[in-house]
Scaffold this motif. Structure first.
Motif, PDB file in Angstrom:
ATOM      1  N   LEU A 195      78.738  64.445  33.633  1.00 28.38           N
ATOM      2  CA  LEU A 195      79.973  65.056  34.146  1.00 28.38           C
ATOM      3  C   LEU A 195      79.873  64.872  35.642  1.00 28.38           C
ATOM      4  CD1 LEU A 195      80.483  68.334  32.140  1.00 28.38           C
ATOM      5  CD2 LEU A 195      81.736  66.033  32.038  1.00 28.38           C
ATOM      6  N   VAL A 196      78.676  65.212  36.412  1.00 23.27           N
ATOM      7  CA  VAL A 196      78.321  65.171  37.839  1.00 23.27           C
ATOM      8  C   VAL A 196      78.937  63.556  38.323  1.00 23.27           C
ATOM      9  CG1 VAL A 196      77.045  65.378  39.763  1.00 23.27           C
ATOM     10  CG2 VAL A 196      77.141  67.335  37.831  1.00 23.27           C
ATOM     11  N   ALA A 197      78.215  62.982  37.560  1.00 22.36           N
ATOM     12  CA  ALA A 197      78.370  61.643  37.935  1.00 22.36           C
ATOM     13  C   ALA A 197      79.980  60.914  37.732  1.00 22.36           C
ATOM     14  CB  ALA A 197      77.674  60.615  37.219  1.00 22.36           C
ATOM     15  N   LEU A 198      80.546  61.543  36.771  1.00 25.62           N
ATOM     16  CA  LEU A 198      81.988  61.253  36.486  1.00 25.62           C
ATOM     17  C   LEU A 198      82.836  61.600  37.458  1.00 25.62           C
ATOM     18  CD1 LEU A 198      82.703  61.582  32.850  1.00 25.62           C
ATOM     19  CD2 LEU A 198      83.160  59.467  34.155  1.00 25.62           C
ATOM     20  N   VAL A 199      82.610  62.982  38.070  1.00 23.15           N
ATOM     21  CA  VAL A 199      83.326  63.576  39.120  1.00 23.15           C
ATOM     22  C   VAL A 199      83.085  62.844  40.413  1.00 23.15           C
ATOM     23  CG1 VAL A 199      83.849  65.656  40.442  1.00 23.15           C
ATOM     24  CG2 VAL A 199      83.696  65.699  37.872  1.00 23.15           C
ATOM     25  N   GLY A 200      81.764  62.748  40.917  1.00 24.90           N
ATOM     26  CA  GLY A 200      81.473  62.155  42.025  1.00 24.90           C
ATOM     27  C   GLY A 200      81.321  60.751  42.302  1.00 24.90           C
ATOM     28  N   ALA A 201      80.751  59.956  41.430  1.00 26.30           N
ATOM     29  CA  ALA A 201      80.168  58.715  41.794  1.00 26.30           C
ATOM     30  C   ALA A 201      81.682  57.734  42.018  1.00 26.30           C
ATOM     31  CB  ALA A 201      79.770  58.091  40.600  1.00 26.30           C
ATOM     32  N   PRO A 202      82.715  57.855  41.371  1.00 24.19           N
ATOM     33  CA  PRO A 202      83.824  57.012  41.800  1.00 24.19           C
ATOM     34  C   PRO A 202      84.198  57.198  43.088  1.00 24.19           C
ATOM     35  CG  PRO A 202      84.302  58.200  39.436  1.00 24.19           C
ATOM     36  CD  PRO A 202      83.064  58.687  40.120  1.00 24.19           C
ATOM     37  N   PHE A 203      84.276  58.407  43.824  1.00 25.17           N
ATOM     38  CA  PHE A 203      84.520  58.587  45.106  1.00 25.17           C
ATOM     39  C   PHE A 203      83.538  57.954  45.982  1.00 25.17           C
ATOM     40  CE2 PHE A 203      86.940  61.682  42.719  1.00 25.17           C
ATOM     41  CZ  PHE A 203      88.187  61.841  43.454  1.00 25.17           C
TER      42      PHE A 203
END
Lengths: 64, 249, 238
Positions: C219-227
């Protein structure tokens, strides 16, 4: 003195830790000094207008 | 106040300030280290449990603290560099990375030579040691990325992004390794059971910690000056510097 | 490229996150399915790495079952890494990436679509192969299912974090090796929780906590990584 160096039988460990620490710090300082000198020389070479007369390093006027 | 700080945020105005501050930090570091080493290696008594092997603490603990703190400071400068697009902050982050890697290496190396006589092994997959090793990889990654990019402005931003991603990961790495370690119950070693330290040992440790701070600040300031000269090559203010004018090439 | 940016609907796209993701995903899938041989090579690499470990250690079943989850995870990291350097490379070379960054579409959404395509073409096959390969390592059935579930949750994180690394090293000399150096340390927690979930089951505990933590990481990676990846793409394009 030899008592101090033997570190109660732990001399190998204590001096390997301290010795290598001193060594890597010395290496960092030497590399830093070399970098500083190199960058200054490069800055000199890249000067906008190269002065034709190079001032002697002994000439105090060059410092002003 | 803000305007005041932005004045010093230009490399040209920070260069002489850093030059004036560095010798003081360096001198303080040397003096503190000298006294700290004297107290730590000579004056402080032998530890009842660990013998003289405990004396490694005086470099191990300050280096370990510094290695983590420098990463935090790097992350702070990286965030500033990305948020405000200030060149000097990126240069500060760049100047800190090699010293951070050095501190991490010292912490690992001295830890190994402390671990061998006290817990009987040079290396254990302890949470702190493993995270420290990963931290070293993160530092080396930032340095390698910097070296791999020719355009300094792109390198600034890329390294800032990487540093911040790493900063989010450091606590996660620590807790994951800690948890992994308790699951495996492999190492029965407990580093938390620190021996009660005598006041004189605390004094030596404090002095060495301050010396490490002074060293790291001095080295970072000297390195940031070299970086400024590298990056500002061709700027007219550089050729007016006495140390450049004095040079005979 | 047949599916170039011009084929994207030009209507009001401000905040059109899902269409952007879907468009980039469909486009990248179409392109990568055109070179099926390359996809096959990545999977073959994964299978061969997994096969090498018993040969290098022991055919003894209890030991194989102990190292199996770790080996499958490490091989999954390497296989995912292998294709990462191509995630943005072709689009960077032909200018499509620049078009994407200049387009009114949100760049993080486009990047997410590309990362999703990377996972579908490399991560998902790895997950699907896991039950088969765990037979090589004499894993019990419940251990096998937990391993597959952990890979299913964990491999998208590999693609997401890897996307940041791929964008950071875009167009650099020695980019592939540098990418490995940057990304592998960041993979450590995924490796620990992923392989740890199977160890927990084999030791008679529940794999729940491990899988939950992996899920939280996803979840954290999904929210943060694209940005972060989109920021890195912009840096590379400057």
């Amino acid at each position: 003195m030899s008592i101090f160096l033997s570190m109660g039988g732990y001399g190998w460990y204590v001096w390997m830790a301290y010795g290598v620490t001193a060594l890597v710090i010395a290496v960092e300082l030497l590399m830093l000094r070399a970098r500083r000198r190199r960058t200054l020389v490069e800055a000199k070479l890249a000067e906008p207008e190269m002065p034709v007369t190079t001032r002697s390093s002994l000439d105090p006027a060059g410092m002003a | 106040m803000a305007a005041h700080w932005f004045l010093y945020a230009s490399p040209a105005s920070f260069y002489p300030i850093a030059g004036r501050m560095a010798p003081w930090f360096a001198a303080a570091a040397a003096a503190l280290a000298l006294v700290g080493l004297w107290i730590g290696l000579v004056v402080a008594p032998t530890d009842a449990q660990q013998g003289d092997a405990y004396r490694i603490i005086f470099i191990h603990v300050p280096a370990a603290w510094m290695s983590m703190f420098i990463y935090l400071v790097m992350a702070f400068w990286s965030a500033l560099a990305l948020g405000y697009n200030t060149r000097l902050s990126a240069m500060m982050a760049q100047a800190l990375a090699p010293t951070g890697a050095l501190m991490t290496f010292i912490a690992l190396w001295t830890g190994a030579f402390w671990g061998r006589p006290t817990w009987g092994t040079y290396w254990a997959w302890d949470a702190r040691m493993t995270s420290e090793l990963i931290l070293l990889f993160l530092y080396l990654g930032v340095i390698a990325l910097r070296n791999g990019i020719d355009d300094p402005r792109r390198a600034d931003k890329a390294c800032s992004v990487l540093t911040l991603v790493g900063a989010v990961n450091v606590p996660i790495i620590y807790f994951s390794v800690k948890w992994w370690n308790t699951l495996h119950q492999g190492s029965t070693i407990s580093m938390t059971a620190a021996p009660k330290m005598a006041a004189i040992m605390v004094t030596a440790l404090g002095l060495m910690t301050l010396a490490t701070w002074g060293y790291a600040i001095a080295v970072a300031l000297i390195r940031v000056r070299a970086i400024i000269v590298e990056r500002e090559r061709g700027a007219s203010w550089l050729s007016h510097l006495p140390e450049v004018r004095r040079l005979v090439v | 490229m047949a599916a170039s940016i011009e084929s994207a609907p030009a209507a009001s796209v401000q905040g059109a996150v899902l269409p952007a993701v879907a468009w980039a995903l469909a486009r990248d899938l179409k392109i990568s399915l055109r070179s099926k041989a390359e996809l096959g090579i990545q999977l073959l690499f994964y299978v061969i790495v997994v096969t090498l470990f018993p040969l290098a250690t022991t055919p003894e079943r209890s030991l194989l079952a102990a190292i199996g989850p770790g080996v499958l995870w490490v091989a999954a990291l390497l296989a995912s890494l292998l294709s990462l350097s191509r995630l943005f490379a072709a689009d960077h070379a032909d200018g499509t990436l620049e078009q994407m960054a200049l387009s009114p579409w949100p760049l993080p959404a486009l990047v997410s679509g590309k990362i999703a395509a990377h996972w579908l073409t490399t991560g998902l096959p790895i997950v699907l192969l896991a039950p088969l390969l765990s037979a090589q390592y004499a894993l019990e059935r419940d251990a096998m299912w937990i391993l597959t579930a952990a890979l299913l949750i964990g491999t998208p994180i590999l693609s997401l974090l890897g996307g940041i690394g791929a964008a950071l090293t875009l167009g650099l000399r020695g980019g592939g090796t540098l990418l490995a150096l940057l990304v592998l340390p960041l993979y450590v927690p995924i490796l620990i929780f992923g392989a740890g979930s199977v160890d927990a089951v084999r030791a008679g505990f529940s794999a729940g906590p491990h899988l939950s933590l992996l899920g939280a990481g996803l979840l954290v990676a999904l929210v943060g990584a694209p940005f972060a990846a989109a920021a890195a793409v912009r840096v590379a394009l400057d």
